[in-house]
Design an enzyme around this catalytic site. Structure first.
Site, PDB file in Angstrom:
ATOM      1  N   SER A   7     -50.412 -31.564  -5.243  1.00 47.81           N
ATOM      2  CA  SER A   7     -49.455 -31.784  -6.134  1.00 47.81           C
ATOM      3  C   SER A   7     -49.747 -32.823  -7.119  1.00 47.81           C
ATOM      4  O   SER A   7     -50.181 -34.129  -6.602  1.00 47.81           O
ATOM      5  CB  SER A   7     -48.044 -32.254  -5.626  1.00 47.81           C
ATOM      6  OG  SER A   7     -47.245 -32.652  -6.723  1.00 47.81           O
ATOM      7  N   HIS A  32     -50.809 -27.634  -6.935  1.00 46.61           N
ATOM      8  CA  HIS A  32     -49.479 -27.421  -6.875  1.00 46.61           C
ATOM      9  C   HIS A  32     -48.489 -28.084  -8.416  1.00 46.61           C
ATOM     10  O   HIS A  32     -48.858 -29.159  -8.627  1.00 46.61           O
ATOM     11  CB  HIS A  32     -48.682 -28.056  -5.523  1.00 46.61           C
ATOM     12  CG  HIS A  32     -47.293 -27.593  -5.400  1.00 46.61           C
ATOM     13  ND1 HIS A  32     -47.087 -26.536  -4.895  1.00 46.61           N
ATOM     14  CD2 HIS A  32     -46.079 -28.569  -5.663  1.00 46.61           C
ATOM     15  CE1 HIS A  32     -45.513 -26.528  -4.733  1.00 46.61           C
ATOM     16  NE2 HIS A  32     -45.086 -27.664  -5.170  1.00 46.61           N
ATOM     17  N   ASP A  34     -45.275 -29.032  -9.995  1.00 51.15           N
ATOM     18  CA  ASP A  34     -43.932 -29.338  -9.902  1.00 51.15           C
ATOM     19  C   ASP A  34     -43.287 -29.443 -11.095  1.00 51.15           C
ATOM     20  O   ASP A  34     -43.318 -30.311 -11.749  1.00 51.15           O
ATOM     21  CB  ASP A  34     -43.652 -30.454  -9.006  1.00 51.15           C
ATOM     22  CG  ASP A  34     -43.837 -30.439  -7.804  1.00 51.15           C
ATOM     23  OD1 ASP A  34     -43.443 -29.516  -6.891  1.00 51.15           O
ATOM     24  OD2 ASP A  34     -44.829 -31.348  -7.050  1.00 51.15           O
ATOM     25  N   MET A  36     -39.844 -29.544 -13.191  1.00 47.67           N
ATOM     26  CA  MET A  36     -38.360 -30.221 -13.047  1.00 47.67           C
ATOM     27  C   MET A  36     -37.834 -30.297 -14.472  1.00 47.67           C
ATOM     28  O   MET A  36     -38.334 -30.683 -15.412  1.00 47.67           O
ATOM     29  CB  MET A  36     -38.361 -31.749 -12.476  1.00 47.67           C
ATOM     30  CG  MET A  36     -39.093 -31.589 -11.041  1.00 47.67           C
ATOM     31  SD  MET A  36     -39.114 -33.165 -10.224  1.00 47.67           S
ATOM     32  CE  MET A  36     -40.329 -33.188  -8.932  1.00 47.67           C
ATOM     33  N   HIS A  65     -44.079 -24.298  -8.855  1.00 44.51           N
ATOM     34  CA  HIS A  65     -42.760 -24.423  -8.083  1.00 44.51           C
ATOM     35  C   HIS A  65     -41.807 -24.873  -9.386  1.00 44.51           C
ATOM     36  O   HIS A  65     -41.871 -26.146  -9.609  1.00 44.51           O
ATOM     37  CB  HIS A  65     -43.009 -25.598  -7.372  1.00 44.51           C
ATOM     38  CG  HIS A  65     -41.807 -26.098  -6.492  1.00 44.51           C
ATOM     39  ND1 HIS A  65     -41.806 -26.979  -5.640  1.00 44.51           N
ATOM     40  CD2 HIS A  65     -40.667 -25.163  -6.315  1.00 44.51           C
ATOM     41  CE1 HIS A  65     -40.558 -27.208  -5.008  1.00 44.51           C
ATOM     42  NE2 HIS A  65     -40.034 -25.973  -5.328  1.00 44.51           N
ATOM     43  N   MET A  67     -38.422 -25.920 -10.372  1.00 46.47           N
ATOM     44  CA  MET A  67     -37.217 -26.784  -9.565  1.00 46.47           C
ATOM     45  C   MET A  67     -36.263 -26.706 -10.781  1.00 46.47           C
ATOM     46  O   MET A  67     -36.135 -27.719 -11.633  1.00 46.47           O
ATOM     47  CB  MET A  67     -37.564 -27.934  -8.999  1.00 46.47           C
ATOM     48  CG  MET A  67     -38.217 -28.102  -7.778  1.00 46.47           C
ATOM     49  SD  MET A  67     -38.512 -29.450  -7.168  1.00 46.47           S
ATOM     50  CE  MET A  67     -40.254 -29.600  -7.778  1.00 46.47           C
ATOM     51  N   MET A 136     -38.563 -27.125   1.651  1.00 49.67           N
ATOM     52  CA  MET A 136     -38.732 -28.302   1.222  1.00 49.67           C
ATOM     53  C   MET A 136     -38.305 -29.068   2.573  1.00 49.67           C
ATOM     54  O   MET A 136     -37.414 -28.939   2.804  1.00 49.67           O
ATOM     55  CB  MET A 136     -37.659 -28.397   0.028  1.00 49.67           C
ATOM     56  CG  MET A 136     -37.947 -27.739  -1.232  1.00 49.67           C
ATOM     57  SD  MET A 136     -39.450 -28.338  -1.991  1.00 49.67           S
ATOM     58  CE  MET A 136     -39.302 -29.917  -2.374  1.00 49.67           C
ATOM     59  N   ASP A 174     -43.438 -28.701   1.626  1.00 48.39           N
ATOM     60  CA  ASP A 174     -43.509 -29.644   0.608  1.00 48.39           C
ATOM     61  C   ASP A 174     -42.506 -30.482   0.766  1.00 48.39           C
ATOM     62  O   ASP A 174     -41.381 -30.687   0.765  1.00 48.39           O
ATOM     63  CB  ASP A 174     -43.337 -28.669  -0.788  1.00 48.39           C
ATOM     64  CG  ASP A 174     -43.537 -29.599  -1.777  1.00 48.39           C
ATOM     65  OD1 ASP A 174     -43.951 -30.943  -1.829  1.00 48.39           O
ATOM     66  OD2 ASP A 174     -43.236 -29.163  -3.060  1.00 48.39           O
TER      67      ASP A 174
END
Length: 225
Positions: A7, A32, A34, A36, A65, A67, A136, A174
């Site tokens: 990540s 990875h 992330d 958000m 990913h 979110m 998670m 994760d």
């Protein structure tokens, strides 16, 4: 073989090109990403523009990913930016099966993530439709959090669920994983482990990745099938 997905959330965002080059040198398996939105999770990170820029610098597999709320509205943008797999949260999808179908129609691998407090039973009905299940092990929203010990039981149960209903599904974990607990997470049944702070907590990115691989090497699975 256990895959390591690095990540970039805790990397130096002023020099991500160097960070990615270090990860390539360390031979991580996946990158990875992330994403958000400050709505579903209490933080903002980055979007398709940054992913598109990174795509021009590396051939690493982009493990994306989301979110974010309303992920269906942005699936094509992330796929066009270079995402190889797109993972959405069960908690954000009203019609999850439809979302999974849309991801696959775009030519990406489809993943579903569950927050620590979301029961595994939520994904039992769609386990046969997905390529990846992400558990998670911290509450999503920030990098560098401590691993939640109670999620180990959930990881074991998820591994058993996958092996029973669709063995080809990758089980990813994760959150808060480092050299002190990667063995336990791998033993619980993880196929893919996400690490961020444990990789970027010092300048020695290559050494940190090697340490994680060393700790996880030869781990025996102890989940119940």
């Amino acid at each position: 073989m256990l895959k390591l997905s690095a990540s970039i959330l805790t990397a130096d965002f002023s020099d991500l090109k160097t960070a990615v080059a270090q990860l390539e040198e360390a031979q991580v398996d996946w990158l990875h990403l992330d994403v958000m939105d400050g709505h579903f999770v209490p933080n903002l990170s980055f979007g398709p523009m940054l992913i598109r820029s990174l795509r021009r610098t590396t051939k690493l597999y982009f493990d994306t990913h989301l979110m974010i709320s309303n992920p269906d509205e942005y699936l094509m943008e992330f796929r066009d930016a270079g995402a190889d797999s797109i993972t959405v949260h069960f908690e954000t999808c009203t019609h999850l099966s439809r979302t999974i179908q849309q991801i696959k129609q775009l030519g990406a691998k489809a993943g579903v993530a569950l927050n620590p407090s979301s029961p595994l039973s939520l994904v039992k009905e769609i386990i046969g439709e997905i390529d990846l299940l992400l558990i998670m092990s911290v509450n999503p929203g920030f990098g560098g959090q401590e691993f939640l010990p109670f999620t180990l039981k959930k990881i074991k149960e998820a591994a058993a669920l996958v092996r029973r209903y669709k063995p080809g599904v990758l089980l990813e974990v994760d959150g808060g994983i480092d050299a002190t607990n990667i063995q336990r997470v791998a033993s619980a049944g993880a196929d893919v482990i996400v690490a961020g702070a444990a990789i970027f907590n010092s300048r020695d990115v290559v050494g940190n990745v090697r340490l994680l691989r060393k700790k996880a090497k030869g781990v025996k699975r102890d989940f119940i099938v």
